[in-house]
Write a protein that holds these residues in place. Structure first.
Motif, PDB file in Angstrom:
ATOM      1  N   ARG A  55       0.840  -1.209   0.000  1.00 53.02           N
ATOM      2  CA  ARG A  55       0.000   0.000   0.000  1.00 53.02           C
ATOM      3  C   ARG A  55       0.868   1.250   0.000  1.00 53.02           C
ATOM      4  O   ARG A  55       0.567   2.223  -0.685  1.00 53.02           O
ATOM      5  N   ASN A  56       1.959   1.228   0.760  1.00 52.55           N
ATOM      6  CA  ASN A  56       2.864   2.365   0.825  1.00 52.55           C
ATOM      7  C   ASN A  56       3.497   2.630  -0.545  1.00 52.55           C
ATOM      8  O   ASN A  56       3.628   3.780  -0.967  1.00 52.55           O
ATOM      9  N   HIS A  59       0.967   4.201  -2.777  1.00 50.77           N
ATOM     10  CA  HIS A  59       0.753   5.598  -2.379  1.00 50.77           C
ATOM     11  C   HIS A  59       1.934   6.481  -2.799  1.00 50.77           C
ATOM     12  O   HIS A  59       1.751   7.506  -3.453  1.00 50.77           O
ATOM     13  N   MET A  60       3.152   6.072  -2.445  1.00 51.95           N
ATOM     14  CA  MET A  60       4.326   6.904  -2.691  1.00 51.95           C
ATOM     15  C   MET A  60       4.723   6.939  -4.176  1.00 51.95           C
ATOM     16  O   MET A  60       5.115   7.975  -4.685  1.00 51.95           O
ATOM     17  N   GLY A  63       0.837   7.739  -6.217  1.00 51.53           N
ATOM     18  CA  GLY A  63      -0.064   8.757  -5.693  1.00 51.53           C
ATOM     19  C   GLY A  63      -1.463   8.239  -5.411  1.00 51.53           C
ATOM     20  O   GLY A  63      -2.411   9.015  -5.339  1.00 51.53           O
ATOM     21  N   MET A  64      -1.612   6.933  -5.249  1.00 55.55           N
ATOM     22  CA  MET A  64      -2.930   6.356  -4.982  1.00 55.55           C
ATOM     23  C   MET A  64      -3.232   6.483  -3.484  1.00 55.55           C
ATOM     24  O   MET A  64      -2.431   6.074  -2.661  1.00 55.55           O
ATOM     25  N   THR A  65      -4.397   7.044  -3.174  1.00 54.55           N
ATOM     26  CA  THR A  65      -4.733   7.288  -1.771  1.00 54.55           C
ATOM     27  C   THR A  65      -6.086   6.706  -1.349  1.00 54.55           C
ATOM     28  O   THR A  65      -6.381   6.662  -0.165  1.00 54.55           O
ATOM     29  N   ASP A  66      -6.905   6.270  -2.286  1.00 56.02           N
ATOM     30  CA  ASP A  66      -8.234   5.772  -1.972  1.00 56.02           C
ATOM     31  C   ASP A  66      -8.139   4.386  -1.327  1.00 56.02           C
ATOM     32  O   ASP A  66      -7.725   3.416  -1.967  1.00 56.02           O
ATOM     33  N   ASP A  67      -8.522   4.287  -0.044  1.00 57.65           N
ATOM     34  CA  ASP A  67      -8.424   3.018   0.694  1.00 57.65           C
ATOM     35  C   ASP A  67      -9.194   1.883   0.026  1.00 57.65           C
ATOM     36  O   ASP A  67      -8.754   0.742   0.034  1.00 57.65           O
ATOM     37  N   LEU A  70      -6.978   0.674  -2.722  1.00 55.14           N
ATOM     38  CA  LEU A  70      -5.741   0.087  -2.225  1.00 55.14           C
ATOM     39  C   LEU A  70      -5.946  -1.288  -1.586  1.00 55.14           C
ATOM     40  O   LEU A  70      -5.033  -2.102  -1.565  1.00 55.14           O
ATOM     41  N   SER A 159       1.785   8.583 -13.894  1.00 51.54           N
ATOM     42  CA  SER A 159       2.505   7.858 -12.842  1.00 51.54           C
ATOM     43  C   SER A 159       3.069   6.543 -13.364  1.00 51.54           C
ATOM     44  O   SER A 159       4.175   6.150 -13.013  1.00 51.54           O
TER      45      SER A 159
END
Length: 177
Positions: A55-56, A59-60, A63-67, A70, A159
């Motif tokens: 998940r990290n 995200h890093m 740029g994916m942030t939607d739980d 993920l 990305s």
């Protein structure tokens, strides 16, 4: 991983891989081992990249942030109630949230309902009025753009390109400093 093991794994994966060159497969294997270190097996279970680390990375790196995205793969993102099918109602909900409303439209829901029917006709191979994983898998194998038929659930193209440029960089390439 020693050079011989890496070559054997690369050859094995490349044989069944249509989307990546041998060089790209080798780069991905190296990236994996850089992220997780040496993979070990403990009591028959292979220890590698855990969910939080993955998940990290999403995200890093992307740029994916939607739980919701993920925590699931593409099919599960759209199977909102977890019943192993994507229903017309779930399609409608996902499409309604991902499409822009046009100011000239009198009833935008009608257009979305039409789109659901068209999508269902294209993807529902067993004609039961809903998408099973088998329906979804067959449809996306035939046309991979359908992975995100009901809204975004993968990293954006920018990305992806940045990731590929970084990971598939030729170490022998001349770089000016």
């Amino acid at each position: 991983m020693n050079r011989k093991k890496l070559q054997k794994l690369t050859d094995s994966l490349t044989k069944n891989c249509k989307h990546f060159s041998k060089f790209e497969v080798k780069c991905l294997i190296n990236l994996f081992y850089n992220l997780v270190g040496e993979v070990t097996e403990r009591q028959g279970v292979i220890i590698g990249l855990d969910r939080n680390a993955f998940r990290n990375i999403l995200h890093m790196t992307f740029g994916m942030t939607d739980d919701m995205i993920l925590d699931r793969d593409c099919f599960e993102v759209f199977d909102l109630n977890g019943d192993s099918f994507i229903s017309k109602e779930e399609m409608f909900h996902m499409l309604k949230n991902s499409l822009l409303k046009q100011p000239s439209e009198e009833d935008p829901d009608e257009g979305i309902k039409d789109l659901v029917e068209i999508t269902l006709k294209k993807m529902d191979h067993d004609h039961d009025g809903k998408l099973s994983f088998a329906d979804y898998e067959q449809a996306v194998r035939e046309e991979n753009l359908l992975l995100e038929a009901f809204g975004p659930c993968l990293p954006d193209p920018k990305s992806q390109s940045e990731f590929e440029a970084q990971v598939f960089k030729d170490p022998n390439e001349f770089n000016e400093v």
